[in-house]
Design a protein around this motif. Structure first.
Motif, PDB file in Angstrom:
ATOM      1  N   LYS A 154      26.146 -56.351  12.379  1.00 19.28           N
ATOM      2  CA  LYS A 154      25.945 -56.587  13.802  1.00 19.28           C
ATOM      3  C   LYS A 154      24.461 -56.531  14.175  1.00 19.28           C
ATOM      4  CE  LYS A 154      30.377 -56.652  14.920  1.00 19.28           C
ATOM      5  NZ  LYS A 154      31.030 -57.900  15.384  1.00 19.28           N
ATOM      6  N   ARG A 155      24.119 -57.301  15.183  1.00 23.57           N
ATOM      7  CA  ARG A 155      22.798 -57.198  15.822  1.00 23.57           C
ATOM      8  C   ARG A 155      22.962 -56.233  16.989  1.00 23.57           C
ATOM      9  NH1 ARG A 155      19.284 -61.651  15.129  1.00 23.57           N
ATOM     10  NH2 ARG A 155      18.745 -61.647  17.349  1.00 23.57           N
ATOM     11  N   VAL A 156      22.334 -55.083  16.909  1.00 23.27           N
ATOM     12  CA  VAL A 156      22.557 -53.986  17.854  1.00 23.27           C
ATOM     13  C   VAL A 156      21.299 -53.766  18.688  1.00 23.27           C
ATOM     14  CG1 VAL A 156      23.310 -51.601  18.115  1.00 23.27           C
ATOM     15  CG2 VAL A 156      24.021 -52.914  16.099  1.00 23.27           C
ATOM     16  N   LEU A 157      21.451 -53.800  20.005  1.00 23.10           N
ATOM     17  CA  LEU A 157      20.360 -53.483  20.912  1.00 23.10           C
ATOM     18  C   LEU A 157      20.585 -52.082  21.450  1.00 23.10           C
ATOM     19  CD1 LEU A 157      17.836 -54.502  22.495  1.00 23.10           C
ATOM     20  CD2 LEU A 157      19.408 -55.253  24.300  1.00 23.10           C
ATOM     21  N   VAL A 158      19.594 -51.194  21.268  1.00 20.42           N
ATOM     22  CA  VAL A 158      19.707 -49.795  21.673  1.00 20.42           C
ATOM     23  C   VAL A 158      18.677 -49.504  22.753  1.00 20.42           C
ATOM     24  CG1 VAL A 158      19.459 -47.408  20.927  1.00 20.42           C
ATOM     25  CG2 VAL A 158      20.563 -49.071  19.413  1.00 20.42           C
ATOM     26  N   LEU A 159      19.134 -48.953  23.892  1.00 20.15           N
ATOM     27  CA  LEU A 159      18.237 -48.595  24.985  1.00 20.15           C
ATOM     28  C   LEU A 159      18.228 -47.085  25.183  1.00 20.15           C
ATOM     29  CD1 LEU A 159      19.016 -51.653  25.658  1.00 20.15           C
ATOM     30  CD2 LEU A 159      18.432 -51.070  28.019  1.00 20.15           C
ATOM     31  N   ASP A 160      17.032 -46.494  25.196  1.00 18.58           N
ATOM     32  CA  ASP A 160      16.889 -45.079  25.477  1.00 18.58           C
ATOM     33  C   ASP A 160      16.616 -44.919  26.968  1.00 18.58           C
ATOM     34  OD1 ASP A 160      16.417 -42.404  25.647  1.00 18.58           O
ATOM     35  OD2 ASP A 160      14.748 -42.343  24.236  1.00 18.58           O
ATOM     36  N   LEU A 161      17.684 -44.693  27.727  1.00 19.30           N
ATOM     37  CA  LEU A 161      17.544 -44.524  29.175  1.00 19.30           C
ATOM     38  C   LEU A 161      17.582 -43.059  29.596  1.00 19.30           C
ATOM     39  CD1 LEU A 161      19.476 -47.598  30.546  1.00 19.30           C
ATOM     40  CD2 LEU A 161      17.119 -46.955  31.051  1.00 19.30           C
ATOM     41  N   ASP A 162      17.431 -42.179  28.633  1.00 11.61           N
ATOM     42  CA  ASP A 162      17.237 -40.765  28.968  1.00 11.61           C
ATOM     43  C   ASP A 162      15.750 -40.579  29.256  1.00 11.61           C
ATOM     44  OD1 ASP A 162      17.417 -38.081  29.332  1.00 11.61           O
ATOM     45  OD2 ASP A 162      18.323 -37.633  27.390  1.00 11.61           O
ATOM     46  N   LEU A 163      15.291 -41.183  30.358  1.00 14.88           N
ATOM     47  CA  LEU A 163      13.864 -41.299  30.623  1.00 14.88           C
ATOM     48  C   LEU A 163      13.173 -39.952  30.818  1.00 14.88           C
ATOM     49  CD1 LEU A 163      13.826 -44.336  33.098  1.00 14.88           C
ATOM     50  CD2 LEU A 163      13.620 -44.335  30.609  1.00 14.88           C
ATOM     51  N   GLU A 164      13.891 -38.966  31.331  1.00 16.93           N
ATOM     52  CA  GLU A 164      13.270 -37.670  31.583  1.00 16.93           C
ATOM     53  C   GLU A 164      13.308 -36.754  30.363  1.00 16.93           C
ATOM     54  OE1 GLU A 164      15.422 -36.483  35.077  1.00 16.93           O
ATOM     55  OE2 GLU A 164      13.833 -37.220  36.388  1.00 16.93           O
ATOM     56  N   SER A 165      14.032 -37.164  29.333  1.00 11.92           N
ATOM     57  CA  SER A 165      14.078 -36.385  28.093  1.00 11.92           C
ATOM     58  C   SER A 165      14.185 -37.347  26.918  1.00 11.92           C
ATOM     59  CB  SER A 165      15.278 -35.428  28.115  1.00 11.92           C
ATOM     60  OG  SER A 165      15.295 -34.614  26.959  1.00 11.92           O
ATOM     61  N   PRO A 166      13.158 -38.206  26.738  1.00 12.07           N
ATOM     62  CA  PRO A 166      13.243 -39.254  25.720  1.00 12.07           C
ATOM     63  C   PRO A 166      13.201 -38.680  24.310  1.00 12.07           C
ATOM     64  CG  PRO A 166      11.051 -39.185  26.674  1.00 12.07           C
ATOM     65  CD  PRO A 166      11.889 -38.222  27.469  1.00 12.07           C
ATOM     66  N   GLU A 213      20.897 -55.945  12.343  1.00 10.33           N
ATOM     67  CA  GLU A 213      19.605 -55.554  12.911  1.00 10.33           C
ATOM     68  C   GLU A 213      19.828 -54.483  13.970  1.00 10.33           C
ATOM     69  OE1 GLU A 213      16.739 -56.406  11.922  1.00 10.33           O
ATOM     70  OE2 GLU A 213      16.998 -58.291  10.820  1.00 10.33           O
ATOM     71  N   ILE A 214      18.862 -53.568  14.095  1.00  6.06           N
ATOM     72  CA  ILE A 214      18.862 -52.596  15.189  1.00  6.06           C
ATOM     73  C   ILE A 214      17.575 -52.783  15.967  1.00  6.06           C
ATOM     74  CG2 ILE A 214      18.964 -50.176  15.862  1.00  6.06           C
ATOM     75  CD1 ILE A 214      20.291 -49.547  13.198  1.00  6.06           C
ATOM     76  N   TYR A 215      17.694 -53.268  17.184  1.00  9.53           N
ATOM     77  CA  TYR A 215      16.547 -53.445  18.067  1.00  9.53           C
ATOM     78  C   TYR A 215      16.490 -52.242  19.000  1.00  9.53           C
ATOM     79  CZ  TYR A 215      17.050 -58.278  16.483  1.00  9.53           C
ATOM     80  OH  TYR A 215      17.172 -59.417  15.724  1.00  9.53           O
ATOM     81  N   VAL A 216      15.399 -51.518  18.979  1.00  6.91           N
ATOM     82  CA  VAL A 216      15.277 -50.280  19.750  1.00  6.91           C
ATOM     83  C   VAL A 216      14.310 -50.476  20.910  1.00  6.91           C
ATOM     84  CG1 VAL A 216      14.724 -47.827  19.665  1.00  6.91           C
ATOM     85  CG2 VAL A 216      15.690 -48.955  17.643  1.00  6.91           C
ATOM     86  N   VAL A 217      14.780 -50.145  22.113  1.00  6.32           N
ATOM     87  CA  VAL A 217      13.936 -50.174  23.310  1.00  6.32           C
ATOM     88  C   VAL A 217      13.762 -48.728  23.760  1.00  6.32           C
ATOM     89  CG1 VAL A 217      13.559 -51.250  25.553  1.00  6.32           C
ATOM     90  CG2 VAL A 217      15.081 -52.349  23.905  1.00  6.32           C
ATOM     91  N   PRO A 218      12.608 -48.105  23.485  1.00  2.77           N
ATOM     92  CA  PRO A 218      12.427 -46.685  23.799  1.00  2.77           C
ATOM     93  C   PRO A 218      12.123 -46.446  25.271  1.00  2.77           C
ATOM     94  CG  PRO A 218      10.426 -47.554  22.850  1.00  2.77           C
ATOM     95  CD  PRO A 218      11.431 -48.693  22.834  1.00  2.77           C
ATOM     96  N   ALA A 219      12.177 -45.189  25.657  1.00  2.00           N
ATOM     97  CA  ALA A 219      11.805 -44.822  27.030  1.00  2.00           C
ATOM     98  C   ALA A 219      10.331 -45.068  27.279  1.00  2.00           C
ATOM     99  CB  ALA A 219      12.151 -43.356  27.294  1.00  2.00           C
ATOM    100  N   HIS A 220       9.497 -44.769  26.270  1.00  2.00           N
ATOM    101  CA  HIS A 220       8.054 -45.023  26.383  1.00  2.00           C
ATOM    102  C   HIS A 220       7.536 -45.550  25.051  1.00  2.00           C
ATOM    103  CE1 HIS A 220       7.183 -41.485  23.934  1.00  2.00           C
ATOM    104  NE2 HIS A 220       7.966 -40.761  24.733  1.00  2.00           N
ATOM    105  N   GLY A 221       6.329 -46.086  25.055  1.00  2.00           N
ATOM    106  CA  GLY A 221       5.736 -46.627  23.850  1.00  2.00           C
ATOM    107  C   GLY A 221       5.160 -45.547  22.962  1.00  2.00           C
ATOM    108  N   ARG A 222       4.529 -45.991  21.864  1.00  2.00           N
ATOM    109  CA  ARG A 222       4.002 -45.024  20.892  1.00  2.00           C
ATOM    110  C   ARG A 222       2.942 -44.113  21.509  1.00  2.00           C
ATOM    111  NH1 ARG A 222       0.980 -49.790  18.218  1.00  2.00           N
ATOM    112  NH2 ARG A 222       3.055 -50.290  17.415  1.00  2.00           N
TER     113      ARG A 222
END
Length: 434
Positions: A154-166, A213-222
């Motif tokens: 599967k092509r998996v899109l992951v969103l980290d929406l725990d913005l206050e505790s990323p 594939e696992i596409y990761v969208v983090p709460a913030h960048g590096r």
């Protein structure tokens, strides 16, 4: 003395007693303002009707007496408007239970609206991972599910929406692979129509991917940069050039649609903020989730929180719109006395679901078409998908390195029910409760 919690019962009591008078007034909006004070809004055409005014005066007097500080004086209890239904547009609202033609409009200090349930989104299935309390292995479970789905191609899109505790991105991405930007950057730049500047640089591909594939969208960048300052702005509504206000949750929905169009995932996994807050509301009710996984450990804090949420959906009349998407996940099932613990968790879950979300089945009658389940029904949303507690998966920081040498049989033993359930939803088999 009247308090906020007595407002709706008091309204129901007064309006039930005034049922005959209500028939003369047409549709009514009960406006509960930011301070929690209530007044009635009636169509302008009623103002000059003699019988209607007598009825209104009687209702206003009864409400002023019953509501106390949460009402207005009799002479200010009623407002007249030419377009009463328009008052509910863009604001949380629900029908007052048991009384036809009476809508309660809640004016809140935030855009949170747990009672507005968006229909299931078209496109890739969206699965939300949520918990009332943090520290229950929710993000770890999501990471394992993403890994398993990718292993299946599967092509998996992951969103980290725990913005206050990323932190989810650290379980799927080594530091050198993290993208330049994250969700907080996009939300802030979008306020000044500059989101395109960060869009292509807010997604990274996990090196844990194999067949998929696992596409990761983090709460913030590096480099988080001024993350605290950005976090204070992400919840803002945006006012367009045409003067139309777009709540932050709608902006988030737009971002997700753009990400889906750009990366064409087969399934989208969303890590929600724990608790009953702005982010959780958007994730669970606004994004058109196909499945909402409710992580739980057996304890008073867990069930108190979930009952508050379930009761709100029940009272707002939207339980039917959300309950078929829910699934309880039994987190951190202990090795010692695990069977007894699981049985207690299942019983507590059934009590909460049966009281607030399931249809009542009179004694001696078959369930029939009612949305109701026996406590031991393994296909029921209250029946926990168990995750065993395991020392090797207890520390989120170790998850990425752990995946490099993971044993699939170990994953099945610990997370088997969760993985199977997520795969079923991803394949369109998750609507088993309908």
């Amino acid at each position: 003395m009247s308090t906020f919690d007595q407002i709706l019962p008091a309204l129901s009591e007064v309006l039930h007693a005034q049922a005959e008078n209500l028939k003369r007034l047409g549709p009514i909006v009960v406006n509960r303002d930011l301070n929690g004070r209530v007044r009635l809004v009636i169509d302008e055409s009623v103002r000059d009707g003699a019988e209607a005014r007598v009825a209104l005066d009687a209702i206003a007097e009864a409400l002023a007496e019953r509501l106390g500080p949460h009402g207005f004086p009799v002479d200010r209890m009623v407002l007249f408007e030419s377009d009463v239904p328009a008052l509910a547009q863009g604001a949380p609202h629900f029908q007052l239970e048991g009384i036809d033609g009476v809508t309660v409009v809640d004016r809140l200090a935030t855009d949170t609206d747990w009672a507005a349930i968006a229909p299931v989104a078209l496109g890739a299935p969206r699965i939300v991972f949520f918990s009332i309390k943090g520290g229950v292995g929710r993000s770890t479970g999501l990471a394992v599910a993403a890994w398993s789905l990718a292993q299946a191609g599967k092509r998996v899109l992951v969103l980290d929406l725990d913005l206050e505790s990323p932190g989810l991105s650290s379980s799927l991405l080594p530091e050198e692979r993290r993208p330049i930007y994250g969700i907080a950057d996009w939300l802030v730049e979008d306020l000044v129509d500059n989101c395109a500047a960060v869009f292509e640089s807010m997604v990274a591909t996990s090196d844990l991917s194999h067949d998929g594939e696992i596409y990761v969208v983090p709460a913030h960048g590096r480099d988080p940069g001024e993350y605290v300052a950005k976090l204070g702005r992400v919840w803002m509504s945006k006012v367009g050039a045409d003067g139309v206000r777009e709540p932050w949750s709608k902006r988030l929905h737009r971002l997700l649609a753009d990400l889906e169009q750009r990366w064409q995932p087969d399934v989208i996994l969303i890590d929600s903020r724990a608790g009953i807050d702005e982010v959780a509301s958007a994730c669970i009710t606004d994004l058109g989730a196909h499945g909402v996984l409710l992580f739980a450990i057996d304890g008073e804090q867990t069930w108190s929180g979930y009952r508050i949420l379930f009761r709100h959906w029940h009272r707002a009349g939207v339980a039917r719109d959300i309950r078929e998407r829910l699934q309880l996940v039994g987190a951190m099932i202990p090795d010692v006395d695990g069977i007894e613990y699981f049985d207690g968790l299942r019983e507590a879950a059934w009590d909460a679901f049966a009281e607030e979300l399931y249809d009542e089945v009179p004694a001696g009658e078959p369930t029939g078409e009612r949305f109701s389940f026996d406590e031991a029904d393994e296909g029921a949303p209250h029946y926990p998908w168990p995750i065993r507690w395991h020392r090797g998966f207890a520390a989120l920081r170790s998850i990425h390195s752990r995946f490099q040498r993971i044993d699939p049989d170990e994953v099945t033993a610990i997370f088997g029910s969760l993985v199977d359930g997520v795969h079923a939803i991803a394949e369109g088999e998750g609507e088993r409760h309908v």
